[in-house]
Write an enzyme that holds these catalytic residues in place. Structure first.
Site, PDB file in Angstrom:
ATOM      1  NE  ARG A 156      -8.133  -7.007   2.843  1.00  0.00           N
ATOM      2  CZ  ARG A 156      -6.920  -6.927   3.383  1.00  0.00           C
ATOM      3  NH1 ARG A 156      -6.772  -6.559   4.621  1.00  0.00           N
ATOM      4  NH2 ARG A 156      -5.842  -7.189   2.662  1.00  0.00           N
ATOM      5  NE  ARG A 210      -3.440  -2.222   2.809  1.00  0.00           N
ATOM      6  CZ  ARG A 210      -3.638  -2.906   3.931  1.00  0.00           C
ATOM      7  NH1 ARG A 210      -3.046  -2.533   5.052  1.00  0.00           N
ATOM      8  NH2 ARG A 210      -4.428  -3.955   3.953  1.00  0.00           N
ATOM      9  NE  ARG A 257      -6.827  -0.730   6.345  1.00  0.00           N
ATOM     10  CZ  ARG A 257      -6.581  -1.994   6.650  1.00  0.00           C
ATOM     11  NH1 ARG A 257      -6.033  -2.301   7.810  1.00  0.00           N
ATOM     12  NH2 ARG A 257      -6.868  -2.957   5.796  1.00  0.00           N
TER      13      ARG A 257
HETATM   14  N1  LIG Z   1     -10.630   1.608  18.613  1.00  0.00           N
HETATM   15  C1  LIG Z   1     -10.736   2.177  17.398  1.00  0.00           C
HETATM   16  N2  LIG Z   1     -11.703   3.052  17.155  1.00  0.00           N
HETATM   17  C2  LIG Z   1     -11.827   3.632  15.933  1.00  0.00           C
HETATM   18  N3  LIG Z   1     -11.005   3.401  14.897  1.00  0.00           N
HETATM   19  C3  LIG Z   1     -10.007   2.522  15.085  1.00  0.00           C
HETATM   20  C4  LIG Z   1      -9.813   1.868  16.331  1.00  0.00           C
HETATM   21  N4  LIG Z   1      -8.766   1.047  16.220  1.00  0.00           N
HETATM   22  C5  LIG Z   1      -8.292   1.199  14.963  1.00  0.00           C
HETATM   23  N5  LIG Z   1      -9.049   2.065  14.277  1.00  0.00           N
HETATM   24  C6  LIG Z   1      -8.900   2.445  12.864  1.00  0.00           C
HETATM   25  O1  LIG Z   1      -9.415   1.362  12.094  1.00  0.00           O
HETATM   26  C7  LIG Z   1      -8.690   1.199  10.877  1.00  0.00           C
HETATM   27  C8  LIG Z   1      -8.163  -0.232  10.798  1.00  0.00           C
HETATM   28  O2  LIG Z   1      -7.176  -0.418  11.776  1.00  0.00           O
HETATM   29  P1  LIG Z   1      -5.903  -1.307  11.506  1.00  0.00           P
HETATM   30  O3  LIG Z   1      -5.321  -0.998  10.176  1.00  0.00           O
HETATM   31  O4  LIG Z   1      -5.040  -1.175  12.686  1.00  0.00           O
HETATM   32  O5  LIG Z   1      -6.608  -2.746  11.447  1.00  0.00           O
HETATM   33  P2  LIG Z   1      -5.943  -4.175  11.324  1.00  0.00           P
HETATM   34  O6  LIG Z   1      -6.675  -5.064  12.232  1.00  0.00           O
HETATM   35  O7  LIG Z   1      -4.487  -4.092  11.503  1.00  0.00           O
HETATM   36  O8  LIG Z   1      -6.288  -4.532   9.825  1.00  0.00           O
HETATM   37  P3  LIG Z   1      -5.578  -5.585   8.819  1.00  0.00           P
HETATM   38  O9  LIG Z   1      -5.772  -6.927   9.394  1.00  0.00           O
HETATM   39  O10 LIG Z   1      -6.306  -5.396   7.540  1.00  0.00           O
HETATM   40  O11 LIG Z   1      -4.144  -5.211   8.706  1.00  0.00           O
HETATM   41  C9  LIG Z   1      -7.568   2.237  10.908  1.00  0.00           C
HETATM   42  O12 LIG Z   1      -7.951   3.329  10.102  1.00  0.00           O
HETATM   43  C10 LIG Z   1      -7.486   2.632  12.377  1.00  0.00           C
HETATM   44  O13 LIG Z   1      -7.050   3.966  12.537  1.00  0.00           O
HETATM   45  N1  LIG Z   2      -1.202 -16.277   8.585  1.00  0.00           N
HETATM   46  C1  LIG Z   2      -0.671 -15.062   8.465  1.00  0.00           C
HETATM   47  N2  LIG Z   2      -1.463 -13.981   8.388  1.00  0.00           N
HETATM   48  C2  LIG Z   2      -0.875 -12.776   8.305  1.00  0.00           C
HETATM   49  C3  LIG Z   2       0.510 -12.623   8.268  1.00  0.00           C
HETATM   50  N3  LIG Z   2       0.790 -11.291   8.157  1.00  0.00           N
HETATM   51  C4  LIG Z   2      -0.377 -10.659   8.152  1.00  0.00           C
HETATM   52  N4  LIG Z   2      -1.400 -11.538   8.235  1.00  0.00           N
HETATM   53  C5  LIG Z   2      -2.833 -11.271   8.296  1.00  0.00           C
HETATM   54  O1  LIG Z   2      -3.302 -10.964   7.012  1.00  0.00           O
HETATM   55  C6  LIG Z   2      -4.444 -10.157   7.135  1.00  0.00           C
HETATM   56  C7  LIG Z   2      -4.406  -9.052   6.118  1.00  0.00           C
HETATM   57  O2  LIG Z   2      -3.351  -8.191   6.325  1.00  0.00           O
HETATM   58  P1  LIG Z   2      -3.182  -6.841   5.451  1.00  0.00           P
HETATM   59  O3  LIG Z   2      -1.896  -6.247   5.867  1.00  0.00           O
HETATM   60  O4  LIG Z   2      -3.236  -7.236   4.032  1.00  0.00           O
HETATM   61  O5  LIG Z   2      -4.361  -5.963   5.825  1.00  0.00           O
HETATM   62  C8  LIG Z   2      -4.470  -9.647   8.563  1.00  0.00           C
HETATM   63  O6  LIG Z   2      -5.497 -10.334   9.263  1.00  0.00           O
HETATM   64  C9  LIG Z   2      -3.153 -10.047   9.126  1.00  0.00           C
HETATM   65  O7  LIG Z   2      -3.241 -10.398  10.491  1.00  0.00           O
HETATM   66  C10 LIG Z   2       1.312 -13.778   8.342  1.00  0.00           C
HETATM   67  O8  LIG Z   2       2.557 -13.768   8.320  1.00  0.00           O
HETATM   68  N5  LIG Z   2       0.679 -14.972   8.431  1.00  0.00           N
END
Ligand SMILES: Nc1ncnc2c1ncn2[C@@H]1O[C@H](COP(=O)(O)OP(=O)(O)OP(=O)(O)O)[C@@H](O)[C@H]1O
Ligand SMILES: Nc1nc2c(ncn2[C@@H]2O[C@H](COP(=O)(O)O)[C@@H](O)[C@H]2O)c(=O)[nH]1
Length: 391
Positions: A280, A176, A269
């Site tokens: 998703r 991204r 996001r």
């Molecule tokens: N408690 C919260 N309240 C509101 N917004 C939130 C909160 N926590 C995270 N966010 C927002 O929600 C969006 C998704 O968060 P984040 O990217 O951390 O999710 P993620 O679980 O890591 O997703 P992925 O698995 O796709 O990587 C972001 O824009 C973040 O700023």
């Molecule tokens: N099994 C695994 N899942 C992973 C790993 N690294 C990230 N993730 C999961 O993929 C989704 C999507 O991530 P995104 O960055 O494309 O939004 C998210 O639920 C991550 O937790 C991995 O090494 N192994």
């Protein structure tokens, strides 16, 4: 095609450690017999001393094999001693090495090694560094896409950069905007990642939302090696694979306060196409079902208000932090002297160090207690206790 075994290796059934001229020409320093196999360790490391190449001799077929070697191997030293432990492991003590490079486990017949042997159809051995005390236990954080895992992890890294380290996953998805290779992910070609998976380089991997994601063994070790607690952000399938591996971790599942809120966050996001968002969200339903009900996770956190969820996360991590058993300060500076003798009694390994070698006037005995070893390949072996006595 196998080579013929050097004569001195044949016909021995127990541990034997050889420090003679002949064997130095062969390049081996130790040979340890387990069942019908002999594991020879050694090799010239050039000016830096002896390396730790491994060869396996099969007494049944009279042949040598070069095994597939997993794990980071010890760097060259002035030689080593090998001690047979239980359960297909050999303790390798590196002579006159830095404390960080001095105690290793060579796994030759553990569940991890057996699994890889089956997968590859070849001899396999694995190096696993031995850590004093318990060391920090890795943390697996899972939850549906958009729930806020990355946000929580980023806060933790910013607040405690010296305590936590992020396991950088591999993925075949496109980066991204603002995502950097090697920091957020190792962005990889699918064919390359599939080959690395076949070669056993991954602790776990899964097809997530149409792309391959995986945690390499190296990614986890890179964090453990600098003494930090490793954080893995992986999906539920990956968490299940890690649970089945020998990596002892704490498993945390993060839930959204509602499905509507999850969708709102994913859309806000702004990183995914509509098609990806739909995919998703579909996957989120299954993940939420499995995450909440499978018994896979030790803790479930609801990420409603970010600050209070972050506070709860820190409380959980503090509660199961097992690093307060600090490694024995003596061993932090221990260097195995060239001149020593080793004996083993049950779970205790006694190292009698030569006079003056440890700086004192009388010979000193160092005792390694291997009764509480845990973990191991594909990560570190923890739980070694060490103490010193005057003899
Ligand atoms: N408690 C919260 N309240 C509101 N917004 C939130 C909160 N926590 C995270 N966010 C927002 O929600 C969006 C998704 O968060 P984040 O990217 O951390 O999710 P993620 O679980 O890591 O997703 P992925 O698995 O796709 O990587 C972001 O824009 C973040 O700023
Ligand atoms: N099994 C695994 N899942 C992973 C790993 N690294 C990230 N993730 C999961 O993929 C989704 C999507 O991530 P995104 O960055 O494309 O939004 C998210 O639920 C991550 O937790 C991995 O090494 N192994």
């Amino acid at each position: 095609m196998g080579e013929e075994a050097p004569e001195y290796l044949l016909g021995k059934s127990e541990i034997f450690t050889i420090f003679g001229h002949d064997q130095q020409q062969q390049g081996y320093q130790t040979a340890t017999a387990i069942g019908t196999k002999i594991y020879a360790v050694g090799g010239s490391g050039g000016a830096s001393g002896f390396s730790t190449e491994v060869k396996v001799f099969d007494k049944l077929t009279d042949t040598w094999a070069d095994p597939v070697v997993f794990g980071t191997k010890p760097v060259s030293s002035k030689g080593h001693s090998a001690i047979l432990l239980e359960n297909g492991r050999i303790l390798i003590l590196q002579r006159e090495s830095s404390p960080d490079n001095s105690i290793w486990i060579l796994e030759v017949d553990t569940p991890f090694v057996r699994q890889k042997k089956k997968l590859l159809g070849r001899e396999v051995v694995t190096w696993s560094k031995c850590l004093l005390g318990n060391g920090p236990k890795p943390v697996v954080i899972s939850g549906p896409s958009g729930v806020g895992k990355g946000t929580l992890i980023l806060k933790l890294m910013k607040e405690c950069p010296s305590a936590f380290g992020f396991s950088v996953s591999h993925t075949t998805r496109a980066p991204r905007e603002k995502e950097e290779n090697g920091i957020h992910y190792h962005f990889t070609e699918r064919s390359r990642m599939e080959k690395d998976i076949r070669d056993g380089k991954f602790l776990e991997f899964a097809l997530v939302h149409g792309n391959l994601y995986g945690t390499s063994i190296e990614a986890v070790e890179a964090v453990s090696d600098v003494g930090k607690r490793c954080i893995l952000d992986i999906d539920v399938q990956g968490a299940r694979s890690v649970r089945a591996s020998s990596l002892e971790a704490t498993f945390i599942f993060v839930c959204p306060p509602s499905f509507e809120e999850l969708e709102k966050r994913l859309r806000a996001r702004g990183t995914e196409s509509e098609e990806q968002i739909q995919k998703r969200l579909r996957n989120a339903k299954t993940e939420l079902e499995h995450g909440k009900s499978s018994g896979l996770f030790d803790h479930i956190l609801v990420n409603d208000d970010l600050d209070s969820c972050y506070r709860k996360l820190k409380e959980l991590l503090a509660l199961d932090d097992n690093t307060n058993i600090s490694p024995q300060s003596f061993m932090q500076n221990f260097i195995l002297p060239i001149s020593h003798s080793i004996s083993k009694l049950g779970n205790k390994i006694m190292i009698q160090c030569g006079s003056n070698e440890l700086g004192g006037s009388s010979p000193r005995m160092v005792v390694l207690d291997v009764s509480s070893l845990k973990g191991g390949a594909p990560s570190r072996t923890r739980g070694l206790s060490v103490y010193a006595t005057e003899s």
